[in-house]
Enzyme design. Sequence first.
Site, mmCIF file in Angstrom:
data_model
loop_
_atom_site.group_PDB
_atom_site.id
_atom_site.type_symbol
_atom_site.label_atom_id
_atom_site.label_comp_id
_atom_site.label_asym_id
_atom_site.label_seq_id
_atom_site.Cartn_x
_atom_site.Cartn_y
_atom_site.Cartn_z
ATOM 1 N N LYS A 132 6.614 15.016 45.392
ATOM 2 C CA LYS A 132 7.027 14.370 46.633
ATOM 3 C C LYS A 132 5.930 13.445 47.159
ATOM 4 O O LYS A 132 4.755 13.604 46.808
ATOM 5 C CB LYS A 132 7.306 15.436 47.702
ATOM 6 C CG LYS A 132 8.460 16.362 47.428
ATOM 7 C CD LYS A 132 8.530 17.425 48.530
ATOM 8 C CE LYS A 132 9.713 18.367 48.322
ATOM 9 N NZ LYS A 132 11.007 17.691 48.555
ATOM 10 N N ARG B 29 18.608 24.260 43.921
ATOM 11 C CA ARG B 29 19.907 24.567 43.321
ATOM 12 C C ARG B 29 19.754 25.385 42.043
ATOM 13 O O ARG B 29 20.666 26.117 41.665
ATOM 14 C CB ARG B 29 20.679 23.270 43.080
ATOM 15 C CG ARG B 29 20.065 22.340 42.063
ATOM 16 C CD ARG B 29 20.586 20.916 42.172
ATOM 17 N NE ARG B 29 20.137 20.286 43.404
ATOM 18 C CZ ARG B 29 20.454 19.040 43.763
ATOM 19 N NH1 ARG B 29 21.221 18.299 42.968
ATOM 20 N NH2 ARG B 29 20.022 18.528 44.887
ATOM 21 N N ASP C 258 12.310 18.124 41.516
ATOM 22 C CA ASP C 258 12.385 18.306 42.971
ATOM 23 C C ASP C 258 13.771 18.741 43.414
ATOM 24 O O ASP C 258 13.994 18.992 44.599
ATOM 25 C CB ASP C 258 11.971 17.014 43.686
ATOM 26 C CG ASP C 258 11.697 17.243 45.160
ATOM 27 O OD1 ASP C 258 11.362 18.391 45.536
ATOM 28 O OD2 ASP C 258 11.812 16.280 45.947
#
Length: 495
Positions: free
Chosen positions: A271, A345, A341
Amino acid sequence: MSTELNIASGSPATSEADAVVVGTLSGEGAPVLAPGAEEIDAAFDGGLAALLAVAGATGKADEVVKIPTRGTVAAPLLVAVGLGKPGADGAPGAEQVRRASGSAARALSGTGHAVSTLGRIDLAAAGEGMLLGSYTFTEYRSNGNGKAPVARVDLVSDDADAEAVLRTAVAVGTAVRTARDFVNTPPNDLFPAVFADRAKALAEAAGITVEVLDDTALAEAGFGGVVGVGQGSSRKPRLVRLSYAGGATPRAKVALVGKGITFDTGGISIKPAAGMDAMTSDMSGAAAVIATTILAATLELPVAVTATVPMAENMPSDTAYRPGDVLRMYGGKTVEVLNTDAEGRLILADAIVRAGEDAPDYLIETSTLTGAQQVALGLRTMGVMGSDEFRDRVADLARESGEDGWAMPLPEHMRAELDSRVADLANVTGARWGGMLVAGTFLREFVPEGLPWAHLDIAGPAFHSGAPYGYTTKGGTGVPIRTLFAVLRDIAANG
């Protein structure tokens, strides 16, 4: 330190407290006193609203106006909190009371004893708002963070079952505060092993059965998503299972799943530095389902609840998983990783399959899933996806509980965008559009056929970085515990 709440007896005008709280509503050019403050107003010869107007009160939401009482009532200080405009029935709603009570709690910092008339409008909301508004997290402050929260608040109420209502409100408020503590604990002190230990201690104290799988057990059992995401960190992953039986005759079996990424760098797909510190909140979903399961046991809800909580730290290193890797998930499906990233999930998919093995009647999972949720719905409204009927039920209950939720679709055409060239599916698509819906579509692939389920994307609402407002303080918010609790109560009542 938690504020002590009690039911007040007698008139608030004669209560020997340090402060008395009244509510105001927005009127035509001047504030209007909210219900519950009649004795206080009488002590001011019916002129309290006019006096507050001179002091600048308008009755707008979150407004706080303080005036000295000069002996007119027993308490030396009067705190008037704005509720905003009344509803169609002329009365303020529960969320208005909750927010006003939270504003009062923050304004009462440093006060020893207060009495509040807001309990006469909605006792549960007044109690919850007071506990949440007075919340502080000072464990890492050497100076104690200034003034202590208000020590004791007596809530005036005319409810015949006031004690039971307040007990539930305190339990709900305590659950939210527990989740906030988890989220606000820095990631160097709250990593998967510690998170699992703390969850276990809290759950066992509430009489809940706990199972913890460490990294070795996860690998042996085939939890490829949790192991894959967590393998880049020296702090190895865990999976925690909390099981509350729901009493002798539970109305239904509910599976809860929450994302427990204790810190998210993005992994190899790292990020940007700006704002990465907020990724300490990437375990907000896990904190919520842990606290909710304990809440259900504390209040002895007639619903069997099992929380499946995957915990991992997503770090870049020479052992980290890579874009291009294929993970074999729990249950056998394979996933091509196109972006490390999009890790939430992956661990959720493992947990969903494991939760489905218990044959629940309903499945609810929640996470700080996508930045796309914030783009679509902002920072205060969670996206609710899932099977249509149950999704809508959960979204309605979210709004009723004061945690705004909005039902979102899962268009069938999006599944094709997750096709992988080498595996059963990919974890992201190549398109920038509909990221929240893509993530929901991915999760749907792991939900047992025909099981009513809902996913709550709380990426925005779970963490508040701005100035405090109402009962919302800086840092972890505890969203969506009140929604989850409302759903469990609804299932207990209606199946």
